[in-house]
Scaffold this active site. Structure first.
Site: not given
Ligand code: GDP
Length: 311
Positions: A11, A17, A108-110, A137, A141, A167, A180, A203
């Site tokens: 990776g 990676g 991953s921490s998830c 996912y 993992k 990260l 992310h 979001w």
């Molecule tokens: P998670 O840590 O697995 O939930 O992954 P993310 O990094 O995609 O999202 C983290 C948090 O950020 C969640 O509560 C999302 O709803 C929020 N968030 C806010 N705006 C955004 C965006 O534009 N993109 C993503 N991916 N997450 C967002």
């Protein structure tokens, strides 16, 4: 791990990676084996076994994975499950067959239960239901880290598993549908500033909390653990500090220099309310994160503007 040992970084074009590869090269490791996904499809068992038999690496960093943010994880559950399960099963089993001395699996921490106590200790794994948006996912993992554990148990393989927190850093994904939160917000605030928009949409509610680690710190920890940790049991890798999405949005807004408003879209999922890693174990082993969040994000922002990754 000696400078002339054969090391396979699976990776190496991904964010994790590539950071591990940069770090190994900087330290002077001279026999690093790499394959792009076009050259070697890690989901193909025969091809992976042939490759490992031919190359016979001594060390493996298993950083190859199908990754994405909350939107992609939720939408493409079947792909996230199948691709990750196949990659792990093939690389871990072929590593055993070809006599790899040591393998590091990156999780991953998830993997921790949605409602687990915070901060998340390594022993909380499999003590409760997972967050739905990333369950596919996370289960893949968990299978990978259990596989390392079972191979250690039955075959005495020195396979270790590490669980990084969220990260960010070089080679991140800026595709808004799949990324992310941190790269997504960098991209959104940057575009809004350039295009003089009045607001940026974030979001969810802004209330969830997340911990962010620079991928160069992760690479540093990965090398440290490859050299110093040979025990069963996971190791969390994080900073031990988290911030709310609202705080992150304000921080990125400030770094980018956007002067409009932030609007929260609560029709989008929040995901796990909090996933702060307990980093006591790593602390006791003697490793601590170094890159401070504002500094890290500012550096990433300069880098991606120069590379024109953003609009
Ligand atoms: P998670 O840590 O697995 O939930 O992954 P993310 O990094 O995609 O999202 C983290 C948090 O950020 C969640 O509560 C999302 O709803 C929020 N968030 C806010 N705006 C955004 C965006 O534009 N993109 C993503 N991916 N997450 C967002």
């Amino acid at each position: 791990m000696d400078k002339t040992d054969k090391i396979y970084v699976a990776g190496h074009r991904g964010m994790v990676g590539s950071a591990i590869l940069r770090r190994l090269e900087r330290e002077g490791y001279s026999k690093i084996i790499l394959r792009t996904s076009d050259e070697l499809d890690l989901r193909n068992q025969n091809k992976v076994q042939d490759f490992m038999e031919e190359e016979k690496p001594a060390y493996v960093f298993l950083a190859a994975a199908h990754v994405g943010g909350i939107g992609a994880n939720d939408k493409y559950r079947a792909e996230f499950f199948y691709n990750n399960l196949m990659i792990e099963a093939n690389v871990i089993h072929a590593s055993y067959l070809s006599g790899v001395k040591k393998l590091m699996f990156l999780g991953s921490s998830c993997i921790y239960p949605k409602m687990a106590n915070q901060p998340l200790k390594e022993e909380y794994i499999l003590t409760g239901p997972l967050e739905t948006t990333n369950e596919a996912y996370a289960i893949a993992k968990i299978a990978g880290l259990k596989m390392c554990e079972y191979y250690r148990h039955q075959y005495a393989s020195n396979f270790i598993s590490v669980m990084p927190t969220n990260l960010y850093g070089s080679n991140d994904n800026y595709d808004l549908e799949k990324s992310h939160v941190l790269p997504a917000l960098l991209s959104k605030f940057h575009t809004a500033r350039i295009e003089n928009k009045s607001k940026v949409e974030v979001w969810g509610t802004g209330a969830p909390k997340r911990e962010f680690l620079h991928v160069d710190d992760l690479a540093d920890a990965a090398l440290f653990l490859m050299q110093n940790y040979d025990e069963p049991g996971l190791v969390n890798i994080g900073t031990g500090k988290d911030i709310s999405i609202m705080e992150l949005a304000n921080l990125i807004k400030d770094i980018v220099g956007f002067e409009g408003d932030i609007e929260f879209d609560s029709s989008k999922p929040d995901g796990t309310p909090r996933k702060l890693l307990d980093v006591d174990k790593l602390d006791r082993l003697g490793w601590h994160s170094k890159i401070e969040l504002r500094q890290g994000i500012s550096e990433v922002y300069s880098e991606i503007q120069n590379m024109k990754v953003l609009a």
